[in-house]
Design a protein around this motif. Sequence first.
Motif, PDB file in Angstrom:
ATOM      1  N   ARG A 676       0.850  -1.184   0.000  1.00  0.00           N
ATOM      2  CA  ARG A 676       0.000   0.000   0.000  1.00  0.00           C
ATOM      3  C   ARG A 676       0.888   1.237   0.000  1.00  0.00           C
ATOM      4  N   ALA A 677       0.449   2.295  -0.725  1.00  0.00           N
ATOM      5  CA  ALA A 677       1.219   3.536  -0.772  1.00  0.00           C
ATOM      6  C   ALA A 677       0.277   4.714  -0.943  1.00  0.00           C
ATOM      7  N   ASP A 678       0.546   5.785  -0.218  1.00  0.00           N
ATOM      8  CA  ASP A 678      -0.255   7.001  -0.353  1.00  0.00           C
ATOM      9  C   ASP A 678      -0.024   7.631  -1.720  1.00  0.00           C
ATOM     10  N   GLU A 695       5.578   2.469  -9.204  1.00  0.00           N
ATOM     11  CA  GLU A 695       6.655   3.242  -8.564  1.00  0.00           C
ATOM     12  C   GLU A 695       6.293   3.600  -7.130  1.00  0.00           C
ATOM     13  N   LEU A 696       5.049   4.010  -6.910  1.00  0.00           N
ATOM     14  CA  LEU A 696       4.630   4.381  -5.559  1.00  0.00           C
ATOM     15  C   LEU A 696       4.681   3.183  -4.621  1.00  0.00           C
ATOM     16  N   LEU A 697       4.246   2.024  -5.135  1.00  0.00           N
ATOM     17  CA  LEU A 697       4.246   0.819  -4.303  1.00  0.00           C
ATOM     18  C   LEU A 697       5.664   0.337  -4.017  1.00  0.00           C
ATOM     19  N   ALA A 698       6.590   0.646  -4.926  1.00  0.00           N
ATOM     20  CA  ALA A 698       7.970   0.208  -4.733  1.00  0.00           C
ATOM     21  C   ALA A 698       8.698   1.054  -3.700  1.00  0.00           C
ATOM     22  N   LYS A 699       8.190   2.263  -3.454  1.00  0.00           N
ATOM     23  CA  LYS A 699       8.833   3.126  -2.465  1.00  0.00           C
ATOM     24  C   LYS A 699       8.502   2.639  -1.062  1.00  0.00           C
ATOM     25  N   PRO A 700       9.398   2.882  -0.113  1.00  0.00           N
ATOM     26  CA  PRO A 700       9.101   2.525   1.268  1.00  0.00           C
ATOM     27  C   PRO A 700       7.858   3.263   1.740  1.00  0.00           C
ATOM     28  N   SER A 701       6.945   2.565   2.358  1.00  0.00           N
ATOM     29  CA  SER A 701       5.732   3.181   2.876  1.00  0.00           C
ATOM     30  C   SER A 701       5.258   2.386   4.071  1.00  0.00           C
ATOM     31  N   SER A 749      10.886  14.522  12.744  1.00  0.00           N
ATOM     32  CA  SER A 749      10.955  14.506  11.278  1.00  0.00           C
ATOM     33  C   SER A 749      12.372  14.188  10.823  1.00  0.00           C
ATOM     34  N   LEU A 750      12.488  13.525   9.689  1.00  0.00           N
ATOM     35  CA  LEU A 750      13.801  13.270   9.109  1.00  0.00           C
ATOM     36  C   LEU A 750      14.414  14.564   8.610  1.00  0.00           C
ATOM     37  N   PHE A 751      15.737  14.655   8.693  1.00  0.00           N
ATOM     38  CA  PHE A 751      16.416  15.798   8.106  1.00  0.00           C
ATOM     39  C   PHE A 751      16.237  15.773   6.590  1.00  0.00           C
ATOM     40  N   ARG A 752      16.485  16.902   5.971  1.00  0.00           N
ATOM     41  CA  ARG A 752      16.339  16.972   4.518  1.00  0.00           C
ATOM     42  C   ARG A 752      17.322  16.065   3.805  1.00  0.00           C
ATOM     43  N   SER A 753      18.457  15.793   4.445  1.00  0.00           N
ATOM     44  CA  SER A 753      19.478  14.938   3.831  1.00  0.00           C
ATOM     45  C   SER A 753      19.177  13.458   4.011  1.00  0.00           C
ATOM     46  N   MET A 754      18.135  13.114   4.757  1.00  0.00           N
ATOM     47  CA  MET A 754      17.797  11.714   5.040  1.00  0.00           C
ATOM     48  C   MET A 754      16.619  11.264   4.186  1.00  0.00           C
ATOM     49  N   SER A 755      16.456   9.954   4.080  1.00  0.00           N
ATOM     50  CA  SER A 755      15.312   9.390   3.367  1.00  0.00           C
ATOM     51  C   SER A 755      14.921   8.075   4.030  1.00  0.00           C
ATOM     52  N   LEU A 756      13.708   7.630   3.766  1.00  0.00           N
ATOM     53  CA  LEU A 756      13.240   6.367   4.348  1.00  0.00           C
ATOM     54  C   LEU A 756      14.069   5.190   3.863  1.00  0.00           C
TER      55      LEU A 756
END
Length: 966
Positions: A676-678, A695-701, A749-756
Amino acid sequence: MSATSKTRRLVIVESPAKAKTIKGYLGPGYEVESSVGHIRDLPNGAAEVPAKYKGESWARLGVNVDHDFEPLYVVNSDKKQQVSKLKKLLAESDELYLATDEDREGEAIAWHLLEVLKPKVPVHRMVFHEITKDAIRQAVANPRQLNQKLVDAQETRRILDRLYGYEVSPVLWKKVMPRLSAGRVQSVATRLVVERERERIAFRSAEYWDLAGVFSPKLSASLGQGVPPSARAGDATDPHSFGAKLSAVDGRRIAQGRDFGPDGQLKSGSADVLHLNEENARALTAALADTAFTVRSVESKPYRRSPSAPFRTTTMQQEASRKLGLGAKATMQVAQRLYENGFITYMRTDSTTLSDTAVAAARSQVTQLYGRDYLPDRPRNYAGKVKNAQEAHEAIRPSGDSFRTPAETGLSGTEFRLYELIWMRTVASQMKDATGQSVTVKLGGTAADGRDAEFSASGRVITFHGFMKAYVEGSDDPSADLDNRDRPLPQLAEGDRLTAEEITADGHATKPPARYTEATLVKELEEREIGRPSTYASIIGTILDRGYVFKKGTALVPSFLSFAVVGLMEKHFGRYIDYDFTAKMEDDLDRIARGEAEAVPWLRRFYFGTDDVTAPAGERAVADHLAGLKELVTDLGAIDAREVSTFPLGEGIVLRVGRYGPYVERGERDTEEHRRADVPDELPPDELTVELAEELLAKPSGAYELGTDPDSGHEIVAKDGRYGPYVTEVLPEGTPKTGKNAVKPRTASLFRSMSLDTVTLADALKLLSLPRVVGTDPESGTEITAQNGRFGPYLKKGTDSRSLQSEEQLFTVTLEEALALYAQPKQRGRAAAKPPLKELGEDPASGKPVVVKDGRFGPYVTDGETNATLRRGDDPESITAERGFELLAEKRAKGPAKKAAKKAPAKKAPAKKAAAKKTAAKKTTAKTAAKKTAAKKTTATKTAAAKKATTKKTVSAKTDVPDDGA
């Protein structure tokens, strides 16, 4: 005009601005006060229902459906003080003049004023279409009686819209999402926007090619001698070379975009049309390289164009959108101010008629400004195009018996531009036609491969501009040529030889149908005769405010939520969202207004249904609909909430509209395959393809486990929220979430330099450790902490803060560095301005350069004076100049924000009085307690009373539904 010293007259209008202007024209003896719109209405929620009606089954509606649909009117809570003021003024007056607008709404306001104020003095209905000294004095001298037919017509509409909105909206709350609304016209307008998006989703583009050539007549040696090269190349009035498009090959017409259907295939009946692909087009171009061309035909026709009619409400909204970038709501706000301040006539009108006075004023200005050559022999009259047009109004025009030019008004900004538009359109409507010649030329030649190729070109020369000197109507197609543009061709005759200077192959692709803009949606609603033109601005405002539609540039884009709402309405309330049915309802309501039909029988058939299919033809809109609205909203078991909010995309992926927004999903829940992905809120539905969903489903969610905090033992997870990625701890089951002992999980919140994709447990624990104690100020002993705030990282010492340069400094800044920052003087005022994100050009209203900037609360557009925040769907990098100008125009139309008035401090009662009040309060409390005890005993023995109490609780708990306002 002034009253005698013995006579005191009270004049009531709707708005304070109008009251101020009219007061200046009437002088002493007249007290002019405003009602500030409607003073009473149907109850807006359970809290406004009077106590004696709260137990009634119809109380929630505010309409007694079992007693001839009798409405329950209450004085609006925010108008009680104004009503008291009006009653006091009336008690001091000898006559009452009701000077509300002369339309259904204005007539209804006047009637409500009579019902509430109950005057014992003579009452006069005062009407006018413009606020000028002469018009106001004539209105006072020539009053009329209240028009009860108009009142009844408005009341029937109000009741109908309340029944529709308050009965259908709760269905949406239960089956789609809370706080939604349905309306007789707003739902149909939403459906139009959704259907256009469905067409775009189903659309398949087709590629087609044609040839474009640049040709020039062959000049003989003698003709060519002494002719300057510039003349041989052509000039603006007598061009030499000209462009032409390939129109046919071997007698078969070349396929153009109009020949293809939405499926990307040629339409049926196009067998004689030649579809060129790239290979064929380039081959034909090569074959025509050395071809000699001749003129095969020259067809010349006279060109004539007449001016458009003066503005009515909808045409003004459309043109203001095209030329000024104003939305319908903003246009009406600006027009309202122009009317109230005496610059234009009444702006809610379906009429294109001009009074004799206005015609004379317009013709006089034509002569003064353009000369008698531009004045037709007789005044122009324009027939009304709107069915059931509203009563007794003129077209929108400059006020008075002589028009002020825009320069003479003293107006500025958007008000100046809109007045100028109205003035130009009015003056142009009384000018002569534009005339000229239009020419179509066909030329051809034989290609090297033997194929016959025919090209065509069209041109136009305007020899007398007529009304175009004053005004030219805009176009909804930005690529279309306006009427006042010449397209000249050289003088050609049949048989003339031509040289092809250049021939190129051009590729094209068909485009999906354009989304509606505010202007084109207004036009569509009017052409379908849905709703009243005077309400279109509020209808569009409602569907934007409710989140059914958002703007991308100037285009209206339906949200995924609107797909769910419209789908449910189509399947379970199909008749009530049908375009023809809605238009027929409008006809029936107009028949009631004219006294040709009765309101109560019509409402009864609409609400309760009927078996009578022999009703008069004009009432068939509801007569043959056996099931009434009440029956349809009673049994909701057939409506599958999950089904109406689910839309298959393909490859096993579905889109669902949830309570917290849209998302894509694949696989069954609670299985390993489930994903599931928003879906981003600003994504237009036609861009959500299967590939994008993948693509949305492949992203971490969802929630991703990062590990366990060794100190607390709590699980740490990373999530992608509505406001960006963040980390949080999962508290053990049983942890209180509300009340005095509630425990809130740590979140960061994650820093701008970070990602899931890359965040680790170590990163999460560092983020959750904030705020970090940097050290203690040795002078004050105050602790200094590093914190991450809404506007970025900063240091805090007591109430004193200092900004940090980067998020990483939160973990690296030392006490010495912190003390050094605090040793520097604190910067006051604004920081250095950031460079603009994008330049949009000069604002047509203010004439100042408009840029996009990044502010504390997000990106915004500004011309240096007015700032307007970008809305959902507005991308700061791709926003168009037209959209930027529209946002600024809407902000200006709202005017400056009103500051809340400060309340005076309450006076303290003397000690003795306070003590007496307390004693009285205690006695009252004791009596109340005794009554409650008795009531409980009575309630316990009466089941019916208990049921009523439950109903009352339900009424109070329900969210109120705004009416359609159609």
